[in-house]
Design an enzyme around this catalytic site. Structure first.
Site, mmCIF file in Angstrom:
data_model
loop_
_atom_site.group_PDB
_atom_site.id
_atom_site.type_symbol
_atom_site.label_atom_id
_atom_site.label_comp_id
_atom_site.label_asym_id
_atom_site.label_seq_id
_atom_site.Cartn_x
_atom_site.Cartn_y
_atom_site.Cartn_z
ATOM 1 C CB THR A 51 -0.912 -0.002 1.254
ATOM 2 O OG1 THR A 51 -1.764 -1.137 1.180
ATOM 3 C CG2 THR A 51 -1.725 1.269 1.374
ATOM 4 C CB CYS A 94 -8.422 -4.154 1.497
ATOM 5 S SG CYS A 94 -6.932 -5.086 1.447
ATOM 6 C CB THR A 114 14.372 2.823 12.267
ATOM 7 O OG1 THR A 114 14.854 4.029 12.855
ATOM 8 C CG2 THR A 114 15.319 1.673 12.590
ATOM 9 C CB SER A 147 2.844 -7.042 -0.104
ATOM 10 O OG SER A 147 2.723 -7.034 1.283
ATOM 11 N N GLY A 148 5.420 -8.599 1.225
ATOM 12 C CA GLY A 148 5.959 -9.820 1.818
ATOM 13 C C GLY A 148 4.923 -10.765 2.402
ATOM 14 C CG HIS A 149 1.112 -9.432 4.294
ATOM 15 N ND1 HIS A 149 -0.193 -9.822 4.239
ATOM 16 C CD2 HIS A 149 1.136 -8.167 3.785
ATOM 17 C CE1 HIS A 149 -0.940 -8.843 3.747
ATOM 18 N NE2 HIS A 149 -0.148 -7.826 3.459
ATOM 19 C CD GLN A 155 -3.334 -11.175 -4.090
ATOM 20 O OE1 GLN A 155 -3.040 -12.366 -4.047
ATOM 21 N NE2 GLN A 155 -3.783 -10.517 -3.031
ATOM 22 C CG ASN A 171 -7.105 -7.664 -5.027
ATOM 23 O OD1 ASN A 171 -7.048 -6.989 -6.056
ATOM 24 N ND2 ASN A 171 -7.829 -7.298 -3.999
HETATM 25 N N1 PMP Z 1 -2.277 -4.724 -3.951
HETATM 26 C C1 PMP Z 1 -2.942 -5.869 -4.058
HETATM 27 C C2 PMP Z 1 -3.278 -6.399 -5.419
HETATM 28 C C3 PMP Z 1 -3.318 -6.593 -2.919
HETATM 29 O O1 PMP Z 1 -3.978 -7.741 -3.034
HETATM 30 C C4 PMP Z 1 -2.983 -6.072 -1.648
HETATM 31 C C5 PMP Z 1 -3.381 -6.785 -0.377
HETATM 32 N N2 PMP Z 1 -4.775 -6.911 -0.222
HETATM 33 C C6 PMP Z 1 -2.264 -4.864 -1.597
HETATM 34 C C7 PMP Z 1 -1.934 -4.227 -2.757
HETATM 35 C C8 PMP Z 1 -1.871 -4.266 -0.290
HETATM 36 O O2 PMP Z 1 -0.765 -4.926 0.255
HETATM 37 P P1 PMP Z 1 -0.274 -4.574 1.728
HETATM 38 O O3 PMP Z 1 -1.157 -5.358 2.655
HETATM 39 O O4 PMP Z 1 1.149 -4.992 1.795
HETATM 40 O O5 PMP Z 1 -0.442 -3.112 1.904
#
Ligand code: PMP
Length: 356
Positions: A69, A289, A202, A161-163, A141, A113
């Protein structure tokens, strides 16, 4: 059973173990001018090299943020005139500016997504470049689901994104084709010189280090892709045999195999989600989200009819578990339970209609 891996993933145990020293021993501040600081800085640079290698970039083209994000917002704030596809993630879509005939930057995700649609970014990017418009793709994704080569795609910016790839929360990646063209400072965040001033604050060393390992371990893998596609096909067969009125929501021919978005006719998706959650089956109604909004903006933009759109659920699977034959079996058993639950939800809906 957790079937919501597009929302987030379990941290890979091996990656977590490799990351532990960053919490317990090498926890220095990378900006500190002493041995512990230098060690932390070195760990970040090692991770940067791994991330760069995974997408065929150079380490200087990689910048770490706290999430996709944030990375998306950084890119979109660079230019006054930006546009995007109607099915972008909220972190891109909310920045969309209208009313211009020419745009500085166009943003289009690599994989959607909600539906798993895979878009031809190379072709799109080429056509926007002809108009002198820069191109950003959100690959959050896509990483690990399709091979990503930034030189081949020729995009100007790419984020992920890592998670979503079994790494820690708190690390997003930004690839920049030409870092020398970036403004010297991040205009939204005022602070130190971390990430060359592009992302002051940091560094989250453990999350960055984990990201490096995750990019190595969860990069696209043909064997995993085969297993995931096989699972996808088996699920579709089960749905076909179920006798239910459903549709798979997609607009592109190509899609990733780890996301299936199904709409069941005349079913309320949130009721179904609650009924499944009571049975410890965790799915998503649209993207996590945007939950709270009953009708998915993305599915609307993709033209999913109203009598289906409210009955949409998204199932998404784990690349950390797909090699385990028991995982496929467990998912298929849970698909049976989902089908039973949809039938129950339909019965309840019919009864309620009768009462009215
Ligand atoms: N872009 C896409 C296509 C996503 O699926 C997501 C997560 N829902 C994000 C951005 C946001 O990622 P983050 O949780 O790392 O902000």
């Amino acid at each position: 059973m957790y079937l919501d891996n597009a929302a987030t993933t379990r941290v890979d145990y091996e990656i977590l173990t490799k990351t532990l020293p960053c919490f317990l021993e090498d926890y220095g501040n990378p900006s500190s001018r002493h041995r512990m600081g230098y060690k932390a800085k070195e760990l970040i640079e090692e991770a940067r090299a791994k991330v760069a290698m995974s997408i065929n970039a150079d380490p200087e083209q990689i910048f770490f943020f706290s999430s996709a994000t944030e990375a998306n917002n950084y890119v979109l704030n660079l230019y006054p005139r930006i546009a995007c596809s109607p099915w972008e993630h909220s972190s891109v879509e909310k920045k969309f500016v209208t009313g211009y005939s020419h745009f500085d930057l166009f943003s289009h995700m690599l994989v959607n997504n909600e539906t798993g649609d895979l878009f031809d970014i190379k072709m799109l990017c080429e056509s926007y470049h002809k108009d002198n418009t820069l191109f950003h793709t959100d690959a959050t994704q896509a990483f690990g689901k399709v091979p990503i080569d930034v030189k081949d795609l020729n995009v100007d910016f790419l984020t992920f994104s890592g998670h979503k790839i079994h790494s820690l929360k708190g690390c997003g990646v930004l690839y920049v084709k030409d870092p020398s063209a970036l403004p010297e400072k991040n205009t939204c965040l005022v602070g130190g010189e971390q990430e060359k001033g592009i992302h002051p604050g940091t560094e989250n060393v453990p999350a960055i280090v984990a990201m490096g390992y995750a990019c190595e371990k969860y990069n696209y893998d043909e064997d995993k892709d085969y297993l995931m596609n096989r699972l996808y096909d088996k699920i579709i067969l089960k749905l076909r045999d179920s006798g239910l009125d459903y549709r798979i929501n997609r607009i592109e021919l190509l899609h990733v195999p780890n996301i299936i978005n199904i709409s069941f006719k005349d079913v309320d998706g949130e009721t179904l989600q609650d009924m499944l959650s009571q049975q410890l089956i965790y799915v998503s109604t649209s993207s996590a989200c945007t939950s709270g909004i009953k009708k998915s903006r993305v599915l609307s933009a993709m033209g999913v009819p109203d009598d289906y759109i409210y009955g949409s659920i998204r199932l998404s699977f784990s690349y950390a578990d797909i090699d385990d034959p028991k995982y496929e079996l467990r998912i298929l058993n849970n698909i049976d339970r989902i089908i039973e639950t949809v039938n129950k939800a339909l019965q309840i809906a019919r009864l309620l209609k009768g009462v009215e």
